[in-house]
Design an enzyme around this catalytic site. Structure first.
Site, PDB file in Angstrom:
ATOM      1  N   VAL A 187       0.834  -1.199   0.000  1.00 33.29           N
ATOM      2  CA  VAL A 187       0.000   0.000   0.000  1.00 33.29           C
ATOM      3  C   VAL A 187       0.873   1.255   0.000  1.00 33.29           C
ATOM      4  O   VAL A 187       1.962   1.268   0.573  1.00 33.29           O
ATOM      5  CB  VAL A 187      -0.975  -0.007   1.212  1.00 33.29           C
ATOM      6  CG1 VAL A 187      -0.241   0.127   2.532  1.00 33.29           C
ATOM      7  CG2 VAL A 187      -2.061   1.027   1.069  1.00 33.29           C
ATOM      8  N   CYS A 188       0.392   2.287  -0.682  1.00 33.55           N
ATOM      9  CA  CYS A 188       1.009   3.616  -0.633  1.00 33.55           C
ATOM     10  C   CYS A 188      -0.129   4.615  -0.449  1.00 33.55           C
ATOM     11  O   CYS A 188      -1.159   4.277   0.132  1.00 33.55           O
ATOM     12  CB  CYS A 188       1.860   3.901  -1.871  1.00 33.55           C
ATOM     13  SG  CYS A 188       0.948   4.002  -3.425  1.00 33.55           S
ATOM     14  N   ARG A 189       0.009   5.827  -0.945  1.00 34.64           N
ATOM     15  CA  ARG A 189      -1.061   6.818  -0.783  1.00 34.64           C
ATOM     16  C   ARG A 189      -2.237   6.528  -1.702  1.00 34.64           C
ATOM     17  O   ARG A 189      -3.383   6.531  -1.289  1.00 34.64           O
ATOM     18  CB  ARG A 189      -0.535   8.225  -1.021  1.00 34.64           C
ATOM     19  CG  ARG A 189      -1.619   9.281  -0.873  1.00 34.64           C
ATOM     20  CD  ARG A 189      -1.155  10.711  -1.071  1.00 34.64           C
ATOM     21  NE  ARG A 189      -0.039  10.835  -1.980  1.00 34.64           N
ATOM     22  CZ  ARG A 189       0.958  11.699  -1.834  1.00 34.64           C
ATOM     23  NH1 ARG A 189       0.973  12.517  -0.813  1.00 34.64           N
ATOM     24  NH2 ARG A 189       1.928  11.748  -2.714  1.00 34.64           N
ATOM     25  N   GLY A 227      -1.845   4.163  -4.787  1.00 37.62           N
ATOM     26  CA  GLY A 227      -1.720   2.913  -5.529  1.00 37.62           C
ATOM     27  C   GLY A 227      -0.632   2.877  -6.587  1.00 37.62           C
ATOM     28  O   GLY A 227      -0.332   1.814  -7.116  1.00 37.62           O
ATOM     29  N   MET A 248      -3.878   4.236   0.728  1.00 30.46           N
ATOM     30  CA  MET A 248      -4.375   4.684   2.026  1.00 30.46           C
ATOM     31  C   MET A 248      -5.559   5.634   1.884  1.00 30.46           C
ATOM     32  O   MET A 248      -6.374   5.734   2.805  1.00 30.46           O
ATOM     33  CB  MET A 248      -3.254   5.326   2.847  1.00 30.46           C
ATOM     34  CG  MET A 248      -2.227   4.328   3.372  1.00 30.46           C
ATOM     35  SD  MET A 248      -2.924   2.984   4.376  1.00 30.46           S
ATOM     36  CE  MET A 248      -3.561   3.896   5.781  1.00 30.46           C
TER      37      MET A 248
END
Length: 118
Positions: free
Chosen positions: A68-70, A72, A96
């Site tokens: 996961v990141c901010r 995708g 996120m």
């Protein structure tokens, strides 16, 4: 989980992730330190994308790695890299932002602050 077309990484929507990941799964957060401090999933492991290659040994043993990141994008790149190097990794679509929008729990690195997605 959506089966990807050839050349694309496996992906999952945050809504499809189990509320409590099994002991055979890990949520790997690849955002930068300031993003992590602002807010992250309580059970996530933090290794920034910029340090992934040097810290592969820090990824816990797991049958499934959810990345996961901010939003995708970075996590899709890390997912592709991990899958090419022997992991079974899946990109968390919408990152996120998606996680927080469906009300999944978050914690902040600042004990006084409300967690948020930076």
């Amino acid at each position: 989980m959506t089966t990807p077309p050839p050349g694309q990484v496996p992906r999952v929507q945050p809504e499809e992730l189990p509320e409590n990941l099994s002991s055979n799964s890990v949520l790997l957060d690849v955002r930068e330190d300031d993003e992590w401090q602002a807010g992250h999933a309580p059970e996530a492991v933090h290794i920034p994308m910029s340090k992934i290659i040097d810290r592969l040994d820090d990824i816990p043993e797991a049958d499934q790695v959810y990345v996961v990141c901010r939003s995708g994008g970075r996590s899709a790149k890390v997912t592709a890299y991990l899958n090419a190097n022997g992991w079974d990794a899946v990109n968390v679509e919408r990152g996120m932002h998606g996680w927080s929008s469906i009300g999944r729990p978050m914690v902040s690195g600042d004990s006084d602050g409300e967690p948020y997605v930076l």
